[in-house]
Design a protein around this motif. Structure first.
Motif, PDB file in Angstrom:
ATOM      1  N   ARG A  20       0.854  -1.195   0.000  1.00  0.00           N
ATOM      2  CA  ARG A  20       0.000   0.000   0.000  1.00  0.00           C
ATOM      3  C   ARG A  20       0.886   1.240   0.000  1.00  0.00           C
ATOM      4  NH1 ARG A  20      -3.226   2.189   4.839  1.00  0.00           N
ATOM      5  NH2 ARG A  20      -4.238   3.973   3.879  1.00  0.00           N
ATOM      6  N   ILE A  22       0.982   5.468   0.001  1.00  0.00           N
ATOM      7  CA  ILE A  22       0.203   6.630   0.409  1.00  0.00           C
ATOM      8  C   ILE A  22       0.824   7.870  -0.232  1.00  0.00           C
ATOM      9  CG2 ILE A  22      -0.506   8.050   2.383  1.00  0.00           C
ATOM     10  CD1 ILE A  22      -0.625   5.474   4.007  1.00  0.00           C
ATOM     11  N   ASP A  26      -2.162  12.851   1.359  1.00  0.00           N
ATOM     12  CA  ASP A  26      -2.930  11.958   2.229  1.00  0.00           C
ATOM     13  C   ASP A  26      -2.185  11.691   3.538  1.00  0.00           C
ATOM     14  OD1 ASP A  26      -4.980  11.766   0.306  1.00  0.00           O
ATOM     15  OD2 ASP A  26      -3.949  10.114  -0.690  1.00  0.00           O
ATOM     16  N   ALA A  27      -0.866  11.534   3.450  1.00  0.00           N
ATOM     17  CA  ALA A  27      -0.065  11.314   4.661  1.00  0.00           C
ATOM     18  C   ALA A  27      -0.063  12.562   5.539  1.00  0.00           C
ATOM     19  CB  ALA A  27       1.361  10.922   4.289  1.00  0.00           C
ATOM     20  N   VAL A  86       2.878   3.918   8.840  1.00  0.00           N
ATOM     21  CA  VAL A  86       3.268   4.452   7.536  1.00  0.00           C
ATOM     22  C   VAL A  86       4.765   4.726   7.594  1.00  0.00           C
ATOM     23  CG1 VAL A  86       2.955   6.290   5.841  1.00  0.00           C
ATOM     24  CG2 VAL A  86       0.994   5.518   7.216  1.00  0.00           C
ATOM     25  N   ALA A 110       2.062   0.500   5.478  1.00  0.00           N
ATOM     26  CA  ALA A 110       2.056   1.201   4.198  1.00  0.00           C
ATOM     27  C   ALA A 110       3.315   2.054   4.150  1.00  0.00           C
ATOM     28  CB  ALA A 110       0.815   2.076   4.085  1.00  0.00           C
TER      29      ALA A 110
END
Length: 136
Positions: A20, A22, A26-27, A86, A110
């Protein structure tokens, strides 16, 4: 020099096909979510030179698998939390390979697709480590 069987670019492409990713905006939107942990796998010198994402957890790439594995004597409790992780590096290559490896281990995560390189350009805040005093 002998020809490699697989280039690093091929390894990254294969990893990206199965993990995934990102996007930076979005992060940035996720960074204040208490259920998200942003993990910086860059070298400490990169963090000193370029800054880091406020609130991110620093895990040097060389220790990643050891810090994530609960059976390892180096396990870090942060990775035992039920949160969304993340990972990021500078450009997204190391973090793509890292997240693919973690996925192989059974750890879901991700990564920041373009890495830290686009973070500040796209409005993400950064901090720098406090300068060390001469007595340290």
């Amino acid at each position: 020099m002998p020809e490699l069987k697989t280039s690093v670019a091929e390894m990254v492409a294969k990893a990206r096909d199965r993990i995934r990713e990102i996007e930076t905006p979005d992060a940035i939107a996720m960074m204040d979510d208490p259920n998200v942990v942003i993990v910086d796998i860059r070298d400490v010198r990169e963090r000193q030179r370029s800054g880091f994402i406020p609130g991110s957890f620093h895990c040097p790439r060389g220790m990643l698998e050891f810090w994530v594995d609960p059976a390892s004597p180096y396990f870090k409790d942060i990775f035992g939390q039920d949160k969304q992780f993340v990972f990021h590096c500078a450009s997204g290559w190391r973090s793509a390979l890292s997240v693919a490896t973690l996925q192989d281990m059974g750890f879901e995560a991700a990564h920041l697709k373009e890495g830290f390189s686009t973070w500040e350009k796209q409005g993400g805040p950064i901090e720098f480590p406090a300068p060390k005093s001469s007595s340290e």
